[in-house]
Design an enzyme around this catalytic site. Structure first.
Site, PDB file in Angstrom:
ATOM      1  CD  GLU A  42      -2.709  -1.369  -0.118  1.00 21.85           C
ATOM      2  OE1 GLU A  42      -3.012  -0.382  -0.811  1.00 21.85           O
ATOM      3  OE2 GLU A  42      -2.979  -2.532  -0.445  1.00 21.85           O
TER       4      GLU A  42
ATOM      5  CG  HIS B  93      -1.139   1.190  -4.362  1.00 22.71           C
ATOM      6  ND1 HIS B  93      -1.325   1.022  -5.711  1.00 22.71           N
ATOM      7  CD2 HIS B  93      -1.425  -0.012  -3.794  1.00 22.71           C
ATOM      8  CE1 HIS B  93      -1.702  -0.226  -5.967  1.00 22.71           C
ATOM      9  NE2 HIS B  93      -1.773  -0.880  -4.806  1.00 22.71           N
TER      10      HIS B  93
END
Length: 151
Positions: free
Chosen positions: A71, A74
């Protein structure tokens, strides 16, 4: 690993960000109890990382850390204005550089029992399905060979 409170979760994410990306994490992170099939998600409009708390309870610490790193890939690419989606070259490259997983392991509590198994007679690719497949109508997606139902 016990479930973390908000402050401990933020500190863990910030530490992993600095250690693996050499950049600070300055936005929000939270547990989302509604997540079912994914370990986490990044919401670009809010600059928010949401994590599935079941991965803390049911899986080992390395799996949860891998999800956070994924994550963070991202997050950092989005902040820098680069390609942050799964198909983007920048994203795939950063995953490799940081040793982040492309996908998370399915939760033990979400394991499915498949009713039907099919085998390609040409390339031996195995397909597991919940519903029956018409082997006269469908072929192997890999090589186009004929499928056979297994017991």
């Amino acid at each position: 690993m016990d479930l973390l409170n908000e402050k401990e979760l933020y500190q863990l994410v910030h530490k992993l960000s600095v250690d693996h990306f050499k950049k600070a994490f300055t936005h929000d992170v939270a547990f989302n109890y509604r997540l079912r099939t994914t370990g986490g998600r990044y919401i670009p409009t809010k600059k928010l990382i949401e994590l599935n708390p079941k991965y803390v309870v049911e899986m080992d610490e390395n799996e949860f850390i891998g999800i956070i790193k994924h994550e963070l890939c991202h997050y950092h690419l989005h902040i820098e204005g680069k390609g942050y989606k799964h198909g983007d070259k920048d994203f795939k490259k950063l995953l490799r550089e940081t040793g982040s997983p492309r996908h998370c392991t399915p939760l033990p509590s979400q394991k499915r029992e498949y009713k039907y198994t099919y085998l390609c007679l040409k390339c031996k690719q195995e397909y597991k399905r919940m519903r029956r497949v018409d082997v006269k109508k469908y072929k192997c997606g890999k090589c186009g060979g004929k499928l056979q139902a297994l017991k």
